[in-house]
Design a protein around this motif. Structure first.
Motif, short mmCIF file in Angstrom:
data_model
loop_
_atom_site.label_atom_id
_atom_site.label_comp_id
_atom_site.label_asym_id
_atom_site.label_seq_id
_atom_site.Cartn_x
_atom_site.Cartn_y
_atom_site.Cartn_z
N ASP A 88 0.85 -1.19 0.00
CA ASP A 88 0.00 0.00 0.00
C ASP A 88 0.89 1.24 0.00
O ASP A 88 1.58 1.53 0.98
CB ASP A 88 -0.91 -0.01 1.24
N LEU A 89 0.87 2.01 -1.09
CA LEU A 89 1.74 3.18 -1.22
C LEU A 89 1.42 4.25 -0.19
O LEU A 89 2.31 4.95 0.29
CB LEU A 89 1.63 3.76 -2.63
N SER A 90 0.14 4.39 0.17
CA SER A 90 -0.24 5.39 1.16
C SER A 90 0.38 5.07 2.52
O SER A 90 0.88 5.96 3.22
CB SER A 90 -1.76 5.47 1.28
N VAL A 91 0.35 3.79 2.89
CA VAL A 91 0.96 3.37 4.16
C VAL A 91 2.47 3.55 4.10
O VAL A 91 3.09 4.04 5.05
CB VAL A 91 0.60 1.90 4.47
N LYS A 92 3.08 3.16 2.98
CA LYS A 92 4.52 3.33 2.82
C LYS A 92 4.94 4.79 2.97
O LYS A 92 5.91 5.12 3.67
CB LYS A 92 4.96 2.81 1.45
N ASN A 93 4.21 5.68 2.28
CA ASN A 93 4.54 7.10 2.33
C ASN A 93 4.35 7.68 3.73
O ASN A 93 5.11 8.55 4.17
CB ASN A 93 3.69 7.89 1.33
N THR A 94 3.32 7.19 4.44
CA THR A 94 3.09 7.66 5.80
C THR A 94 4.25 7.29 6.71
O THR A 94 4.74 8.11 7.49
CB THR A 94 1.78 7.08 6.36
N ILE A 95 4.71 6.05 6.62
CA ILE A 95 5.83 5.60 7.45
C ILE A 95 7.10 6.38 7.09
O ILE A 95 7.91 6.71 7.96
CB ILE A 95 6.05 4.09 7.28
N SER A 96 7.24 6.73 5.84
CA SER A 96 8.44 7.44 5.39
C SER A 96 8.43 8.92 5.76
O SER A 96 9.48 9.48 6.10
CB SER A 96 8.59 7.29 3.87
N ARG A 97 7.23 9.57 5.71
CA ARG A 97 7.21 11.03 5.77
C ARG A 97 6.38 11.62 6.90
O ARG A 97 6.42 12.84 7.11
CB ARG A 97 6.70 11.58 4.44
N ASN A 98 5.60 10.82 7.62
CA ASN A 98 4.66 11.39 8.58
C ASN A 98 4.92 10.95 10.03
O ASN A 98 4.07 11.17 10.90
CB ASN A 98 3.22 11.05 8.19
N PHE A 99 6.07 10.35 10.28
CA PHE A 99 6.47 10.02 11.64
C PHE A 99 7.58 10.96 12.07
O PHE A 99 8.54 11.20 11.32
CB PHE A 99 6.99 8.58 11.74
N TYR A 100 7.48 11.49 13.27
CA TYR A 100 8.60 12.18 13.90
C TYR A 100 9.01 11.33 15.09
O TYR A 100 8.34 11.34 16.12
CB TYR A 100 8.23 13.60 14.33
N GLU A 152 -10.78 6.87 3.42
CA GLU A 152 -9.31 6.87 3.35
C GLU A 152 -8.70 6.84 4.75
O GLU A 152 -7.74 6.11 5.00
CB GLU A 152 -8.81 8.13 2.61
N GLY A 153 -9.29 7.61 5.67
CA GLY A 153 -8.80 7.64 7.04
C GLY A 153 -8.90 6.28 7.71
O GLY A 153 -7.96 5.82 8.37
N LYS A 154 -10.03 5.62 7.55
CA LYS A 154 -10.23 4.29 8.16
C LYS A 154 -9.25 3.27 7.57
O LYS A 154 -8.62 2.50 8.29
CB LYS A 154 -11.67 3.82 7.92
N THR A 155 -9.15 3.26 6.24
CA THR A 155 -8.27 2.30 5.56
C THR A 155 -6.82 2.52 5.95
O THR A 155 -6.06 1.58 6.18
CB THR A 155 -8.43 2.43 4.03
N THR A 210 0.58 -3.07 9.39
CA THR A 210 1.95 -3.06 8.86
C THR A 210 2.98 -2.91 9.97
O THR A 210 3.99 -3.63 10.00
CB THR A 210 2.11 -1.91 7.84
N CYS A 211 2.75 -1.99 10.88
CA CYS A 211 3.69 -1.77 11.97
C CYS A 211 3.73 -2.97 12.92
O CYS A 211 4.79 -3.33 13.44
CB CYS A 211 3.33 -0.49 12.74
N LYS A 212 2.59 -3.59 13.13
CA LYS A 212 2.51 -4.74 14.03
C LYS A 212 3.41 -5.88 13.55
O LYS A 212 4.03 -6.59 14.36
CB LYS A 212 1.07 -5.21 14.14
N LYS A 213 3.51 -6.05 12.25
CA LYS A 213 4.33 -7.13 11.69
C LYS A 213 5.81 -6.96 12.03
O LYS A 213 6.58 -7.93 12.02
CB LYS A 213 4.14 -7.21 10.17
N SER A 214 6.22 -5.72 12.32
CA SER A 214 7.61 -5.48 12.71
C SER A 214 7.75 -5.26 14.21
O SER A 214 8.81 -4.83 14.68
CB SER A 214 8.16 -4.26 11.96
N GLY A 215 6.68 -5.54 14.95
CA GLY A 215 6.75 -5.43 16.40
C GLY A 215 6.42 -4.06 16.94
O GLY A 215 6.54 -3.83 18.15
N PHE A 216 5.99 -3.13 16.08
CA PHE A 216 5.65 -1.79 16.54
C PHE A 216 4.14 -1.69 16.77
O PHE A 216 3.35 -1.96 15.86
CB PHE A 216 6.07 -0.73 15.51
#
Length: 371
Positions: A151-163, A176-179, A187-193
């Protein structure tokens, strides 16, 4: 400390490994720090503590700075009408340290917390807050988690919207917000976050998030009747119900000296420069006092003191009447067809200023501008 051990963030050093490899061990002092607002105590390991002229932090490489710009994350947070905010629970503690390097994070602790017993050796199994390398390692692991989705939206969020561990993300529609929330959690859960403390200015989006993962302030709210709270968005006061940024006057009384004035001005958190015009007068006053070679703790002269007292008396107005809409677009604004930035700047002997205007035109010809 028991929580750290129970969660596997630390382990007791096995008897057969107590000696370890020569030159491959380091012991960290630690203490508790109490947070009065959260009413919690956090264990802090002192990675800067020196022994024989060195410390753990002196031997660690910092690594690349992978943290997104705070200003960039805040500006992107303003792009759309629907806003989502969340954070990662114990982010650094979700990133493991390799087995061969754990002995550099040894510490002493009493079994079951009983000071009547001899202390024993433990070691941290994860990256710790305060270690020079931890931010880079944790951010790398977070960005790597985007490999878990297409999911490109999720990828972009992880790349650009976390501080660091805080996520601030806008969305254009409820769907869009729910999805997006669902995709980020999975996605984050799969890496333990684990993404927790979710909040949104849009009730249908908030209702779609499991109650146990919502922010404490909204868990017990009746979302059909109760007002949404005011939250901290990377340090800024975000009134979620009215969807505006506010300013809270938390300044403590300071003496009328250069040091006191600087302390008050510095305590007003304004990373986007929204209150810059209001902060210019005391900065000009500091400039005058510096030119007059006044000492840091000398009382300021009567004329300047009156200017300072007048500004202080007006300061509450910043909290009472000054708000800035979080979203830069008006409600029901269509898909953007044209976006323009217009910049203006000016300067004098006393100060300088710059302002940027964003001009948007949607596909049906509606236009707006925001600064």
């Amino acid at each position: 400390m028991e929580g750290i051990i129970d969660k596997g963030y630390a382990e007791r050093v096995p008897q057969e490994e107590l000696e370890g490899n020569p030159g491959k061990k380091w012991y960290l002092p630690h203490h508790g720090v109490y947070h009065p607002q959260k009413q919690k105590i956090r264990v802090v390991f002192d990675c800067g503590a020196e022994y024989k002229g060195t410390s753990l932090n002196r031997e660690l490489m910092q690594g690349p700075d992978l943290t997104s710009s705070l200003v960039g994350v805040l500006i992107r947070f303003r792009e759309e009408q629907i806003a989502l905010m969340s954070d990662i629970e114990a982010m650094f503690s979700q990133v493991g340290v390799s087995q061969e390097n754990r002995d550099f994070q040894r510490f002493l602790w009493w079994p079951n917390g009983s000071v009547e017993e001899p202390p024993v050796e433990y070691r941290m199994t994860v990256h710790i807050f305060g270690a020079t390398s931890s931010p880079s390692c944790a951010n790398f692991a977070l960005k790597k988690s985007s490999d878990n989705t297409s999911d490109l939206s999720v990828k972009n969020t992880i790349s650009r919207n976390f501080y660091v561990d805080d996520m601030l993300k806008p969305a254009s529609t409820v769907t869009e917000g729910k999805t997006l929330a669902e995709g980020l959690i999975d996605t984050c859960k799969k890496s333990g976050f684990k993404l927790t403390k979710w909040i949104s200015n849009t009730r249908p989006v908030l209702e779609a998030i499991p109650e146990e993962q919502r922010a404490t302030e909204v868990k017990n709210l009746d979302l059909e009747q109760d007002d949404l709270p005011t939250e901290h968005a990377l340090g800024m006061q975000w009134n979620v119900e009215s969807d505006v940024f506010e300013f809270r006057n938390r300044t403590k009384e300071k003496p009328a000296t250069r040091r006191g004035i600087l302390g008050v001005v510095s305590s007003l958190y304004d990373p986007l420069g929204m209150a810059a015009p209001a902060l210019l007068p005391p900065k000009m006053l500091l400039q005058q006092l510096c030119k007059a070679k006044l000492g840091w703790d000398d009382d300021i002269p009567g004329k300047q003191c009156k200017v300072w007292e007048k500004w202080l008396s007006d300061l509450p107005k910043l909290e009472e009447s000054f708000t800035v809409p979080r979203c830069i677009k008006p409600e029901y604004f269509g898909d953007v067809d044209v976006a323009q930035l217009h910049h203006f700047a000016d300067a004098s002997e006393n100060g300088y200023g710059a302002v940027s205007y964003l001009r948007l035109i949607d596909k049906v010809g509606t236009f707006m501008h925001s600064n």
